[in-house]
Design an enzyme around this catalytic site. Structure first.
Site, PDB file in Angstrom:
ATOM      1  N   GLN A 134       0.492  -1.245  -0.030  1.00 21.60           N
ATOM      2  CA  GLN A 134      -0.126  -0.016  -0.102  1.00 21.60           C
ATOM      3  C   GLN A 134       0.816   1.317  -0.034  1.00 21.60           C
ATOM      4  O   GLN A 134       0.298   2.315   0.241  1.00 21.60           O
ATOM      5  CB  GLN A 134      -0.883   0.096   1.342  1.00 21.60           C
ATOM      6  CG  GLN A 134      -1.913  -1.026   1.165  1.00 21.60           C
ATOM      7  CD  GLN A 134      -2.610  -1.268   2.451  1.00 21.60           C
ATOM      8  OE1 GLN A 134      -2.608  -0.439   3.372  1.00 21.60           O
ATOM      9  NE2 GLN A 134      -3.607  -2.306   2.549  1.00 21.60           N
ATOM     10  N   HIS A 199      -0.900   0.304   5.771  1.00 23.11           N
ATOM     11  CA  HIS A 199      -1.435   1.356   6.638  1.00 23.11           C
ATOM     12  C   HIS A 199      -0.573   2.461   6.913  1.00 23.11           C
ATOM     13  O   HIS A 199      -0.430   2.593   8.007  1.00 23.11           O
ATOM     14  CB  HIS A 199      -1.909   0.530   8.089  1.00 23.11           C
ATOM     15  CG  HIS A 199      -3.011  -0.421   7.949  1.00 23.11           C
ATOM     16  ND1 HIS A 199      -3.868  -0.959   9.034  1.00 23.11           N
ATOM     17  CD2 HIS A 199      -3.713  -0.960   6.577  1.00 23.11           C
ATOM     18  CE1 HIS A 199      -4.792  -1.835   8.193  1.00 23.11           C
ATOM     19  NE2 HIS A 199      -4.633  -1.904   7.122  1.00 23.11           N
ATOM     20  N   GLU A 294     -15.232   3.731   9.593  1.00 26.20           N
ATOM     21  CA  GLU A 294     -15.886   4.616  10.086  1.00 26.20           C
ATOM     22  C   GLU A 294     -15.941   5.984   9.746  1.00 26.20           C
ATOM     23  O   GLU A 294     -14.862   6.515   8.974  1.00 26.20           O
ATOM     24  CB  GLU A 294     -15.005   4.506  11.414  1.00 26.20           C
ATOM     25  CG  GLU A 294     -15.171   3.233  12.446  1.00 26.20           C
ATOM     26  CD  GLU A 294     -14.555   3.589  13.971  1.00 26.20           C
ATOM     27  OE1 GLU A 294     -14.507   2.699  14.829  1.00 26.20           O
ATOM     28  OE2 GLU A 294     -13.978   4.502  14.126  1.00 26.20           O
ATOM     29  N   TYR A 304     -10.155   7.703  19.208  1.00 24.05           N
ATOM     30  CA  TYR A 304     -11.321   7.227  18.613  1.00 24.05           C
ATOM     31  C   TYR A 304     -11.214   5.665  18.686  1.00 24.05           C
ATOM     32  O   TYR A 304     -11.844   4.995  17.782  1.00 24.05           O
ATOM     33  CB  TYR A 304     -11.062   7.792  17.149  1.00 24.05           C
ATOM     34  CG  TYR A 304     -11.539   9.146  17.188  1.00 24.05           C
ATOM     35  CD1 TYR A 304     -12.740   9.516  17.173  1.00 24.05           C
ATOM     36  CD2 TYR A 304     -10.677  10.213  17.658  1.00 24.05           C
ATOM     37  CE1 TYR A 304     -13.416  10.843  17.306  1.00 24.05           C
ATOM     38  CE2 TYR A 304     -11.162  11.562  17.894  1.00 24.05           C
ATOM     39  CZ  TYR A 304     -12.462  11.886  17.659  1.00 24.05           C
ATOM     40  OH  TYR A 304     -12.927  13.159  17.800  1.00 24.05           O
ATOM     41  N   TYR A 315      -9.809 -10.643   9.542  1.00 22.00           N
ATOM     42  CA  TYR A 315     -10.209 -11.193   8.182  1.00 22.00           C
ATOM     43  C   TYR A 315     -10.544 -12.861   8.455  1.00 22.00           C
ATOM     44  O   TYR A 315     -11.034 -13.321   7.626  1.00 22.00           O
ATOM     45  CB  TYR A 315      -9.185 -10.809   7.247  1.00 22.00           C
ATOM     46  CG  TYR A 315      -9.489  -9.250   6.554  1.00 22.00           C
ATOM     47  CD1 TYR A 315     -10.428  -9.034   5.985  1.00 22.00           C
ATOM     48  CD2 TYR A 315      -8.457  -8.426   7.066  1.00 22.00           C
ATOM     49  CE1 TYR A 315     -10.758  -7.639   5.556  1.00 22.00           C
ATOM     50  CE2 TYR A 315      -8.573  -7.140   6.848  1.00 22.00           C
ATOM     51  CZ  TYR A 315      -9.540  -6.558   5.907  1.00 22.00           C
ATOM     52  OH  TYR A 315      -9.853  -5.383   5.624  1.00 22.00           O
TER      53      TYR A 315
END
Length: 422
Positions: A134, A199, A294, A304, A315
């Site tokens: 990513q 991430h 979210e 949060y 997963y």
């Protein structure tokens, strides 16, 4: 979005907690009626069609936190392909003359694209990126003082000794036949360095007072995930810096010698969508695990929840959370289970689509849709999945200067699309 929040009453405890949680809610904004917008009936009916939840035993903390009624845009849409041939494009930023800067994640390349779809040579002078997984070249923004400074800003996965990490750089943009950047400065580095290809986060948002929000993921692997609650780490945080990388003197953790002073909010997973509303408040959308994407409105110094609370699971189907709610931790304004896999976001303020005023638009990767949320009084009251017929992963959505929406599709032959009324 002149909106008024309602309190969230959190009623479920983490296992082992012995006292009732305190109610948590965002600060109140101005009401819709205060802004002169007439009150309108709220949508009703079934939600957007979707599969069953991955974690049905986790119930919403308040009505309308998930699966709100489906809505439908009345204006016929025209989708125009401006350019193609991008290898996994990631972000769009507008230059003052309405040409666009477009990043290409996988190659670390930056291009100028005209409104007619002409693409420049790749901009030279950018630093190397770690494009595995990513990672790569991610967001790009034109500096708020661009007319004077010619500064542009970008986020990227920086290769380092012992791993990698998100970095924010800025440079003077030289707009010539062979465009280039000069005097590159790295103004922020996510720390610590970790070997992970996942991430990183990477969205940037400038505020009218010249501050810069940057969203940071928690690197996915367990060694990073556990740091989302740790103020000594940048992982799983939203940070707020000045354009030169210095720390604003009103940042919430500045007085804590143990904390990274750039931190604005904590307990995030992987925030890939961020934008300001009409009151200049930050809104974000973050990717959940299997279930639990979210919508949040991150406020200074607040937590949060990730990975302590959430609405999803691993997963593999293994549990992550004992409860979706806990005292001292904020509830999302909205969540999806199953997920849409959000990336890219804008809050519509244009005039081309009057019915979209103040609505939220999010790129859906797994949903293969442009996801529209109708937001009233800081609550989501309607949802629509647009452009499903494209069968494309939507990576980016921005509002253009004229009020059109501009999209990037996430593919090895990625496309730049423009959405206008037909």
């Amino acid at each position: 979005m002149r909106l008024l929040s309602m309190p969230l009453i959190v009623a479920t405890l983490l296992v082992g907690c012995s006292e009732d949680p305190e109610p948590t809610s965002p600060d109140s904004g101005a009401s819709q009626q205060d802004s002169g917008v007439p009150e309108e009936p709220l949508p009703s009916g079934p939600p957007v069609p979707q599969g069953p939840p991955n974690v049905p035993e986790f119930t919403p903390a308040f009505p309308g936190q998930t699966r709100v009624p489906a809505i439908q845009t009345k204006t016929p849409l025209q989708v125009t392909e401006l350019a193609s041939g991008f290898r996994n494009p990631w972000a769009i930023a507008f230059l003052p003359d309405q040409r666009m800067l477009v990043t290409e994640k996988a190659t670390g390349s930056l291009y100028i694209v005209t409104q007619q779809g002409a693409k420049s040579r790749a901009v030279s002078g950018l630093p190397a990126v770690d494009a595995r997984g990513q990672g790569g070249l991610l967001d790009v923004e034109v500096g708020p003082d661009y007319a004077q400074s010619q500064l542009i800003y970008w986020t990227y996965s920086e290769p380092r000794q012992g791993g990698n990490g998100l970095a924010v750089a800025r440079a003077r943009f030289v707009d010539e036949a062979q465009p280039r950047v000069e005097n590159v400065q790295v103004i922020f580095r996510m720390m610590p360095t970790l070997e992970s290809t996942q991430h990183s986060g990477g969205r940037m948002v400038f505020t009218p007072d010249g501050k810069l929000f940057v969203t940071l993921g928690e690197r996915s692997i367990l060694a990073g995930r556990v740091q989302a609650q740790d103020v000594k780490s940048h992982f799983g945080k939203v940070v707020r810096i000045n354009p030169d990388g210095s720390v604003p003197q009103d940042n919430p953790y500045l007085g804590n010698p143990e904390a990274k002073p750039e931190i604005w909010s904590i307990g995030h997973r992987n925030v890939l969508s961020a934008a300001l509303d009409s009151q200049n408040r930050l809104w974000t959308v973050e990717m959940g695990p299997q279930g639990g994407d979210e919508v949040n409105r991150p406020e200074a110094g607040k937590d949060y929840g990730w990975p302590t609370i959430g609405y999803g699971e691993e997963y593999s189907g293994a549990p992550i959370h004992q409860s979706p709610q806990a005292p001292g931790m904020e509830q999302p304004v909205y969540y999806w289970d199953p997920v849409i896999a959000p990336s890219g976001m804008t809050l519509y303020s244009g005039t081309l689509f009057p019915e979209w005023k103040n609505d939220m638009f999010i790129g859906g990767l797994a949903a293969k849709a442009l996801v529209r949320l109708m937001v009233r009084n800081d609550r989501v009251v309607g949802e629509e999945h647009l452009l499903k017929d494209l069968d494309a992963r939507i990576r980016e959505v921005v509002q253009g200067p004229e009020g059109a929406l501009y999209l990037l599709t996430d593919a090895t032959n990625g496309k730049l699309l423009k959405v206008t009324p037909k």
